[in-house]
Design a protein around this motif. Structure first.
Motif, PDB file in Angstrom:
ATOM      1  N   ILE A 135       0.952  -1.281  -0.061  1.00  0.00           N
ATOM      2  CA  ILE A 135      -0.097  -0.051  -0.099  1.00  0.00           C
ATOM      3  C   ILE A 135       1.091   1.243   0.048  1.00  0.00           C
ATOM      4  CG2 ILE A 135      -1.721   1.412   1.104  1.00  0.00           C
ATOM      5  CD1 ILE A 135      -2.929  -0.938   0.126  1.00  0.00           C
ATOM      6  N   ARG A 136       2.122   1.321   0.565  1.00  0.00           N
ATOM      7  CA  ARG A 136       3.181   2.421   0.788  1.00  0.00           C
ATOM      8  C   ARG A 136       3.257   2.569  -0.695  1.00  0.00           C
ATOM      9  NH1 ARG A 136       4.768   4.167   5.715  1.00  0.00           N
ATOM     10  NH2 ARG A 136       4.353   2.702   7.624  1.00  0.00           N
ATOM     11  N   GLN A 137       3.816   1.533  -1.248  1.00  0.00           N
ATOM     12  CA  GLN A 137       4.360   1.821  -2.649  1.00  0.00           C
ATOM     13  C   GLN A 137       3.178   2.210  -3.792  1.00  0.00           C
ATOM     14  OE1 GLN A 137       5.824  -2.370  -3.425  1.00  0.00           O
ATOM     15  NE2 GLN A 137       7.669  -1.521  -3.825  1.00  0.00           N
ATOM     16  N   ILE A 138       1.914   1.676  -3.614  1.00  0.00           N
ATOM     17  CA  ILE A 138       0.770   2.480  -4.328  1.00  0.00           C
ATOM     18  C   ILE A 138       0.620   4.020  -4.278  1.00  0.00           C
ATOM     19  CG2 ILE A 138      -1.587   2.253  -4.696  1.00  0.00           C
ATOM     20  CD1 ILE A 138      -1.848  -0.526  -3.987  1.00  0.00           C
ATOM     21  N   THR A 139       0.735   4.381  -3.014  1.00  0.00           N
ATOM     22  CA  THR A 139       0.657   5.621  -2.635  1.00  0.00           C
ATOM     23  C   THR A 139       1.907   6.145  -3.252  1.00  0.00           C
ATOM     24  OG1 THR A 139      -0.293   5.112  -0.371  1.00  0.00           O
ATOM     25  CG2 THR A 139       0.711   7.218  -0.745  1.00  0.00           C
ATOM     26  N   ALA A 140       3.203   6.006  -3.172  1.00  0.00           N
ATOM     27  CA  ALA A 140       4.225   6.442  -3.521  1.00  0.00           C
ATOM     28  C   ALA A 140       4.505   6.479  -5.411  1.00  0.00           C
ATOM     29  CB  ALA A 140       5.809   5.804  -3.170  1.00  0.00           C
ATOM     30  N   SER A 141       3.324   5.714  -5.837  1.00  0.00           N
ATOM     31  CA  SER A 141       3.382   5.677  -7.385  1.00  0.00           C
ATOM     32  C   SER A 141       3.339   6.974  -8.091  1.00  0.00           C
ATOM     33  CB  SER A 141       2.378   4.518  -7.675  1.00  0.00           C
ATOM     34  OG  SER A 141       1.107   4.906  -7.560  1.00  0.00           O
ATOM     35  N   VAL A 142       2.481   7.781  -7.435  1.00  0.00           N
ATOM     36  CA  VAL A 142       2.343   9.196  -8.008  1.00  0.00           C
ATOM     37  C   VAL A 142       3.704  10.151  -8.231  1.00  0.00           C
ATOM     38  CG1 VAL A 142       0.038   9.466  -6.964  1.00  0.00           C
ATOM     39  CG2 VAL A 142       1.944  10.405  -5.693  1.00  0.00           C
ATOM     40  N   THR A 143       4.791   9.509  -7.790  1.00  0.00           N
ATOM     41  CA  THR A 143       6.234  10.270  -8.048  1.00  0.00           C
ATOM     42  C   THR A 143       6.687   9.653  -9.262  1.00  0.00           C
ATOM     43  OG1 THR A 143       7.256   8.456  -6.813  1.00  0.00           O
ATOM     44  CG2 THR A 143       6.557  10.171  -5.498  1.00  0.00           C
ATOM     45  N   TYR A 144       6.176   8.647  -9.787  1.00  0.00           N
ATOM     46  CA  TYR A 144       6.908   8.431 -11.144  1.00  0.00           C
ATOM     47  C   TYR A 144       5.874   8.095 -12.085  1.00  0.00           C
ATOM     48  CZ  TYR A 144       5.734   3.748  -9.505  1.00  0.00           C
ATOM     49  OH  TYR A 144       5.215   2.424  -8.949  1.00  0.00           O
ATOM     50  N   LEU A 145       4.569   7.937 -12.066  1.00  0.00           N
ATOM     51  CA  LEU A 145       3.368   7.910 -12.898  1.00  0.00           C
ATOM     52  C   LEU A 145       3.030   9.125 -13.567  1.00  0.00           C
ATOM     53  CD1 LEU A 145       0.808   5.220 -11.191  1.00  0.00           C
ATOM     54  CD2 LEU A 145       2.459   4.695 -12.828  1.00  0.00           C
ATOM     55  N   PRO A 146       2.845   9.116 -14.915  1.00  0.00           N
ATOM     56  CA  PRO A 146       2.583  10.165 -15.465  1.00  0.00           C
ATOM     57  C   PRO A 146       1.133  10.853 -14.951  1.00  0.00           C
ATOM     58  CG  PRO A 146       2.996   8.446 -17.069  1.00  0.00           C
ATOM     59  CD  PRO A 146       2.676   7.902 -15.767  1.00  0.00           C
ATOM     60  N   LEU A 147       1.131  12.140 -15.308  1.00  0.00           N
ATOM     61  CA  LEU A 147       0.002  12.854 -14.572  1.00  0.00           C
ATOM     62  C   LEU A 147      -1.304  12.322 -15.602  1.00  0.00           C
ATOM     63  CD1 LEU A 147      -1.238  15.033 -12.821  1.00  0.00           C
ATOM     64  CD2 LEU A 147      -0.754  16.779 -14.746  1.00  0.00           C
ATOM     65  N   LEU A 148      -2.432  12.216 -14.875  1.00  0.00           N
ATOM     66  CA  LEU A 148      -3.579  11.951 -15.784  1.00  0.00           C
ATOM     67  C   LEU A 148      -4.424  13.283 -15.891  1.00  0.00           C
ATOM     68  CD1 LEU A 148      -4.810   8.557 -14.152  1.00  0.00           C
ATOM     69  CD2 LEU A 148      -3.370   8.904 -16.212  1.00  0.00           C
ATOM     70  N   ASP A 149      -3.960  13.926 -17.009  1.00  0.00           N
ATOM     71  CA  ASP A 149      -4.568  15.187 -16.985  1.00  0.00           C
ATOM     72  C   ASP A 149      -5.886  15.506 -17.860  1.00  0.00           C
ATOM     73  OD1 ASP A 149      -3.385  14.646 -19.583  1.00  0.00           O
ATOM     74  OD2 ASP A 149      -2.255  16.597 -19.577  1.00  0.00           O
ATOM     75  N   CYS A 150      -6.606  14.235 -17.825  1.00  0.00           N
ATOM     76  CA  CYS A 150      -7.923  14.245 -18.509  1.00  0.00           C
ATOM     77  C   CYS A 150      -9.076  13.719 -17.712  1.00  0.00           C
ATOM     78  CB  CYS A 150      -7.637  13.622 -19.867  1.00  0.00           C
ATOM     79  SG  CYS A 150      -7.273  11.868 -19.733  1.00  0.00           S
ATOM     80  N   ILE A 151     -10.318  13.663 -17.740  1.00  0.00           N
ATOM     81  CA  ILE A 151     -11.208  12.807 -17.316  1.00  0.00           C
ATOM     82  C   ILE A 151     -11.170  11.530 -17.314  1.00  0.00           C
ATOM     83  CG2 ILE A 151     -13.539  12.526 -16.717  1.00  0.00           C
ATOM     84  CD1 ILE A 151     -14.001  15.484 -17.761  1.00  0.00           C
ATOM     85  N   CYS A 152     -10.938  10.586 -16.350  1.00  0.00           N
ATOM     86  CA  CYS A 152     -10.686   9.243 -16.464  1.00  0.00           C
ATOM     87  C   CYS A 152     -11.826   8.290 -16.019  1.00  0.00           C
ATOM     88  CB  CYS A 152      -9.565   8.762 -15.929  1.00  0.00           C
ATOM     89  SG  CYS A 152      -7.918   9.540 -16.639  1.00  0.00           S
ATOM     90  N   SER A 153     -12.185   7.345 -16.325  1.00  0.00           N
ATOM     91  CA  SER A 153     -12.917   6.253 -15.718  1.00  0.00           C
ATOM     92  C   SER A 153     -12.155   4.940 -15.452  1.00  0.00           C
ATOM     93  CB  SER A 153     -14.032   5.891 -16.677  1.00  0.00           C
ATOM     94  OG  SER A 153     -13.782   5.237 -17.829  1.00  0.00           O
ATOM     95  N   PHE A 154     -12.732   4.098 -14.629  1.00  0.00           N
ATOM     96  CA  PHE A 154     -12.051   3.058 -14.215  1.00  0.00           C
ATOM     97  C   PHE A 154     -12.882   1.481 -14.503  1.00  0.00           C
ATOM     98  CE2 PHE A 154     -14.082   2.781 -10.358  1.00  0.00           C
ATOM     99  CZ  PHE A 154     -14.075   1.440  -9.727  1.00  0.00           C
ATOM    100  N   ASP A 155     -12.344   0.612 -15.012  1.00  0.00           N
ATOM    101  CA  ASP A 155     -13.120  -0.736 -14.880  1.00  0.00           C
ATOM    102  C   ASP A 155     -12.386  -1.884 -14.323  1.00  0.00           C
ATOM    103  OD1 ASP A 155     -15.361  -2.333 -15.313  1.00  0.00           O
ATOM    104  OD2 ASP A 155     -15.130  -2.171 -17.467  1.00  0.00           O
ATOM    105  N   LEU A 156     -12.993  -2.789 -13.990  1.00  0.00           N
ATOM    106  CA  LEU A 156     -12.358  -4.222 -13.290  1.00  0.00           C
ATOM    107  C   LEU A 156     -12.400  -5.582 -14.440  1.00  0.00           C
ATOM    108  CD1 LEU A 156     -13.164  -3.612  -9.687  1.00  0.00           C
ATOM    109  CD2 LEU A 156     -11.087  -2.869 -10.674  1.00  0.00           C
ATOM    110  N   LEU A 157     -11.333  -6.061 -14.535  1.00  0.00           N
ATOM    111  CA  LEU A 157     -11.302  -7.134 -15.463  1.00  0.00           C
ATOM    112  C   LEU A 157     -11.021  -8.244 -14.513  1.00  0.00           C
ATOM    113  CD1 LEU A 157      -9.798  -5.869 -18.770  1.00  0.00           C
ATOM    114  CD2 LEU A 157     -12.232  -5.635 -18.099  1.00  0.00           C
ATOM    115  N   ILE A 158     -11.653  -9.541 -14.422  1.00  0.00           N
ATOM    116  CA  ILE A 158     -11.266 -10.712 -13.790  1.00  0.00           C
ATOM    117  C   ILE A 158     -11.121 -11.871 -14.749  1.00  0.00           C
ATOM    118  CG2 ILE A 158     -11.967 -12.419 -12.209  1.00  0.00           C
ATOM    119  CD1 ILE A 158     -13.877 -10.293 -10.802  1.00  0.00           C
TER     120      ILE A 158
END
Length: 206
Positions: A135-158
């Motif tokens: 979970i700490r790594q997920i929180t820290a991911s914003v330091t290297y992931l590109p900025l999402l500068d548009c309106i986004c949605s999410f979905d889940l695939l199994i």
């Protein structure tokens, strides 16, 4: 007697392990939704879990959606039918897949020769410490992931085994591929019955 009591407290059943995995997915997905700015920050509430403060969506629609998916995943984990859950983040306007979080499951338990049910004996505090690290790594991911500068949605695939009985309200879909992607593998954690690996893929610059 103390040794017996200690052993009992450390025992994890297959269903108990599935509960731990589903709980991690719930907090992990919520954390991603907040960290990646998919929904406004004011729609999240603070929750304390794994010794961390995690932001949880207060939106009833999101909660209902996650509960339905994770309740089903728990059953498939017990049946050893699911290999992976993928969280896909897509641009609402262009439908382009911008980011993908893969939660990959491996089954570590073995059934005894006497046919006894699978039981793990890893202390819960050790499992929760490993989850805390992820979970700490997920929180820290914003330091290297590109900025999402548009309106986004999410979905889940199994991703399930071919012989899995799928509820009628679920539909089959194609894998979501990110062109020119990079990936980062986060830490793994294990309940001693299930092993979970988390991988984030994102669209590289250029």
């Amino acid at each position: 007697m103390s040794g017996v009591q200690q052993k009992t407290s450390n025992e994890i059943t297959l269903r108990g392990s599935a509960e731990i995995i589903a709980e991690y997915l719930y907090y992990g997905i919520n954390s991603i939704l907040f960290q990646r700015g998919i929904y406004p920050s004011e729609t999240f509430n603070h929750a304390v879990k794994y010794g961390l403060t995690i932001l949880i969506s207060s939106d009833d629609g999101i909660k209902k959606f996650l509960d339905a998916v994770l309740d089903q995943i728990k059953e498939w984990l017990v049946q050893k039918k699911v290999n992976k859950l993928t969280m896909v983040i897509t641009s609402v306007n262009t439908k382009e897949v911008l980011e993908r979080w893969d939660f990959c499951v491996k089954y570590e338990g073995t059934v005894g020769s006497d046919g006894a049910p699978e039981v793990g004996n890893k202390p819960l505090k050790d499992i929760q410490k490993e989850i805390q690290d992820v979970i700490r790594q997920i929180t820290a991911s914003v330091t290297y992931l590109p900025l999402l500068d548009c309106i986004c949605s999410f979905d889940l695939l199994i991703y399930t085994l071919d012989d899995t009985a799928v509820p009628e309200e679920w539909s089959e879909t194609e894998p979501c591929i990110i062109a020119n992607s990079q990936e980062v593998r986060l830490r793994t954690f294990s309940t001693s019955l299930h092993k979970m690996e988390t991988i984030v893929s994102y669209k590289a610059d250029g």
